[in-house]
Design a protein around this motif. Structure first.
Motif, PDB file in Angstrom:
ATOM      1  N   GLU A  63       0.837  -1.197   0.000  1.00 37.56           N
ATOM      2  CA  GLU A  63       0.000   0.000   0.000  1.00 37.56           C
ATOM      3  C   GLU A  63       0.876   1.253   0.000  1.00 37.56           C
ATOM      4  O   GLU A  63       1.900   1.303   0.666  1.00 37.56           O
ATOM      5  N   THR A  64       0.449   2.262  -0.730  1.00 34.15           N
ATOM      6  CA  THR A  64       1.104   3.565  -0.679  1.00 34.15           C
ATOM      7  C   THR A  64       0.416   4.389   0.389  1.00 34.15           C
ATOM      8  O   THR A  64      -0.810   4.474   0.430  1.00 34.15           O
ATOM      9  N   THR A  65       1.201   4.991   1.282  1.00 35.00           N
ATOM     10  CA  THR A  65       0.656   5.842   2.341  1.00 35.00           C
ATOM     11  C   THR A  65       1.120   7.279   2.129  1.00 35.00           C
ATOM     12  O   THR A  65       2.072   7.534   1.378  1.00 35.00           O
ATOM     13  N   LYS A  66       0.487   8.211   2.810  1.00 37.62           N
ATOM     14  CA  LYS A  66       0.897   9.617   2.709  1.00 37.62           C
ATOM     15  C   LYS A  66       2.322   9.812   3.207  1.00 37.62           C
ATOM     16  O   LYS A  66       3.025  10.705   2.744  1.00 37.62           O
ATOM     17  N   GLU A  67       2.753   8.962   4.148  1.00 38.17           N
ATOM     18  CA  GLU A  67       4.116   9.068   4.683  1.00 38.17           C
ATOM     19  C   GLU A  67       5.165   8.706   3.622  1.00 38.17           C
ATOM     20  O   GLU A  67       6.334   9.037   3.774  1.00 38.17           O
ATOM     21  N   GLU A  68       4.758   8.022   2.571  1.00 39.72           N
ATOM     22  CA  GLU A  68       5.674   7.652   1.486  1.00 39.72           C
ATOM     23  C   GLU A  68       5.596   8.640   0.326  1.00 39.72           C
ATOM     24  O   GLU A  68       6.192   8.421  -0.715  1.00 39.72           O
ATOM     25  N   CYS A  69       4.876   9.736   0.539  1.00 37.75           N
ATOM     26  CA  CYS A  69       4.646  10.716  -0.523  1.00 37.75           C
ATOM     27  C   CYS A  69       5.228  12.074  -0.153  1.00 37.75           C
ATOM     28  O   CYS A  69       5.425  12.383   1.012  1.00 37.75           O
ATOM     29  N   THR A  70       5.469  12.877  -1.181  1.00 40.38           N
ATOM     30  CA  THR A  70       5.840  14.270  -0.996  1.00 40.38           C
ATOM     31  C   THR A  70       4.612  15.109  -1.295  1.00 40.38           C
ATOM     32  O   THR A  70       4.011  14.974  -2.365  1.00 40.38           O
ATOM     33  N   PRO A  71       4.197  15.972  -0.344  1.00 38.27           N
ATOM     34  CA  PRO A  71       3.029  16.814  -0.583  1.00 38.27           C
ATOM     35  C   PRO A  71       3.399  18.068  -1.388  1.00 38.27           C
ATOM     36  O   PRO A  71       4.469  18.644  -1.196  1.00 38.27           O
ATOM     37  N   LEU A  72       2.512  18.453  -2.280  1.00 37.87           N
ATOM     38  CA  LEU A  72       2.645  19.687  -3.058  1.00 37.87           C
ATOM     39  C   LEU A  72       1.419  20.542  -2.757  1.00 37.87           C
ATOM     40  O   LEU A  72       0.286  20.092  -2.933  1.00 37.87           O
ATOM     41  N   LEU A  73       1.631  21.758  -2.282  1.00 35.33           N
ATOM     42  CA  LEU A  73       0.546  22.649  -1.852  1.00 35.33           C
ATOM     43  C   LEU A  73       0.287  23.711  -2.916  1.00 35.33           C
ATOM     44  O   LEU A  73       1.218  24.387  -3.362  1.00 35.33           O
ATOM     45  N   PHE A  74      -0.992  23.847  -3.268  1.00 34.66           N
ATOM     46  CA  PHE A  74      -1.411  24.830  -4.261  1.00 34.66           C
ATOM     47  C   PHE A  74      -2.375  25.813  -3.622  1.00 34.66           C
ATOM     48  O   PHE A  74      -3.264  25.428  -2.870  1.00 34.66           O
ATOM     49  N   LYS A  75      -2.176  27.096  -3.918  1.00 38.36           N
ATOM     50  CA  LYS A  75      -3.089  28.145  -3.478  1.00 38.36           C
ATOM     51  C   LYS A  75      -3.624  28.811  -4.736  1.00 38.36           C
ATOM     52  O   LYS A  75      -2.838  29.223  -5.598  1.00 38.36           O
ATOM     53  N   GLN A  76      -4.947  28.834  -4.836  1.00 39.26           N
ATOM     54  CA  GLN A  76      -5.601  29.400  -6.019  1.00 39.26           C
ATOM     55  C   GLN A  76      -5.084  28.741  -7.311  1.00 39.26           C
ATOM     56  O   GLN A  76      -4.940  29.399  -8.336  1.00 39.26           O
ATOM     57  N   GLY A  77      -4.752  27.454  -7.232  1.00 35.79           N
ATOM     58  CA  GLY A  77      -4.348  26.703  -8.418  1.00 35.79           C
ATOM     59  C   GLY A  77      -2.888  26.814  -8.803  1.00 35.79           C
ATOM     60  O   GLY A  77      -2.483  26.284  -9.845  1.00 35.79           O
ATOM     61  N   ASN A  78      -2.087  27.487  -7.972  1.00 40.08           N
ATOM     62  CA  ASN A  78      -0.657  27.631  -8.261  1.00 40.08           C
ATOM     63  C   ASN A  78       0.176  27.046  -7.123  1.00 40.08           C
ATOM     64  O   ASN A  78      -0.173  27.200  -5.949  1.00 40.08           O
ATOM     65  N   LEU A  79       1.282  26.439  -7.475  1.00 36.96           N
ATOM     66  CA  LEU A  79       2.159  25.794  -6.501  1.00 36.96           C
ATOM     67  C   LEU A  79       2.800  26.837  -5.588  1.00 36.96           C
ATOM     68  O   LEU A  79       3.393  27.803  -6.065  1.00 36.96           O
ATOM     69  N   VAL A  80       2.649  26.628  -4.273  1.00 33.87           N
ATOM     70  CA  VAL A  80       3.240  27.565  -3.309  1.00 33.87           C
ATOM     71  C   VAL A  80       4.253  26.897  -2.387  1.00 33.87           C
ATOM     72  O   VAL A  80       5.067  27.583  -1.773  1.00 33.87           O
ATOM     73  N   ALA A  81       4.212  25.559  -2.269  1.00 29.98           N
ATOM     74  CA  ALA A  81       5.163  24.879  -1.386  1.00 29.98           C
ATOM     75  C   ALA A  81       5.134  23.378  -1.670  1.00 29.98           C
ATOM     76  O   ALA A  81       4.157  22.847  -2.178  1.00 29.98           O
ATOM     77  N   TRP A  82       6.236  22.715  -1.306  1.00 29.83           N
ATOM     78  CA  TRP A  82       6.289  21.256  -1.327  1.00 29.83           C
ATOM     79  C   TRP A  82       7.346  20.803  -0.340  1.00 29.83           C
ATOM     80  O   TRP A  82       8.190  21.563   0.079  1.00 29.83           O
ATOM     81  N   GLY A  83       7.233  19.570   0.102  1.00 32.72           N
ATOM     82  CA  GLY A  83       8.191  19.010   1.043  1.00 32.72           C
ATOM     83  C   GLY A  83       7.549  18.630   2.359  1.00 32.72           C
ATOM     84  O   GLY A  83       6.331  18.702   2.524  1.00 32.72           O
TER      85      GLY A  83
END
Length: 129
Positions: free
Chosen positions: A94-114
């Protein structure tokens, strides 16, 4: 009189081998078609190519379908977080969130990741509707 059957069978076999060779040389699977190990390596490589301000559509075109997704409205801004598998933790199938890198979007644009990105998302207030 000599039979043409071996020549015909040989020609079909040669054409099949040529077809397979062309497909193998030109086929490039999309991220969604890759097995988890190849996709994980692909996602890690893609992380070095992204930049703040890229649209969510650009990111989805690069990475393919996200493993997980969440969204909310905070301070009258749309926030969305996409998770892409980038590292292996446990061989449980199973893939879990702990095995993923999150990418954060505000108003449809990338603002952060990690690593800290998901915490930023979680601590932002949800607007009441």
């Amino acid at each position: 009189m000599k039979s043409k059957v071996p020549v015909i069978i040989g020609s079909i076999f040669f054409a099949y081998i040529a077809f397979v060779a062309v497909i193998m040389a030109t086929y490039d699977p999309t991220p969604d078609e890759m097995d988890w190990e190849d996709r994980q390596a692909y996602n890690r490589a893609q992380l070095t190519e992204i930049a703040i301000g890229q649209s969510i559509d650009e990111i989805k075109a690069m990475f393919g379908k996200a493993d997980f997704s969440e969204a909310k409205i905070s301070n009258q801004q749309n926030l969305q977080i996409l998770f892409y598998r980038t590292h292996h933790k446990e061989s449980d199938g199973e893939t879990t969130k702990e095995e993923c890198t999150p990418l954060l979007f505000k108003q449809g644009n990338l603002v952060a990741w990690g690593e800290d990105t998901y915490q930023q998302y979680l601590t932002s207030q949800i607007d009441s509707l």
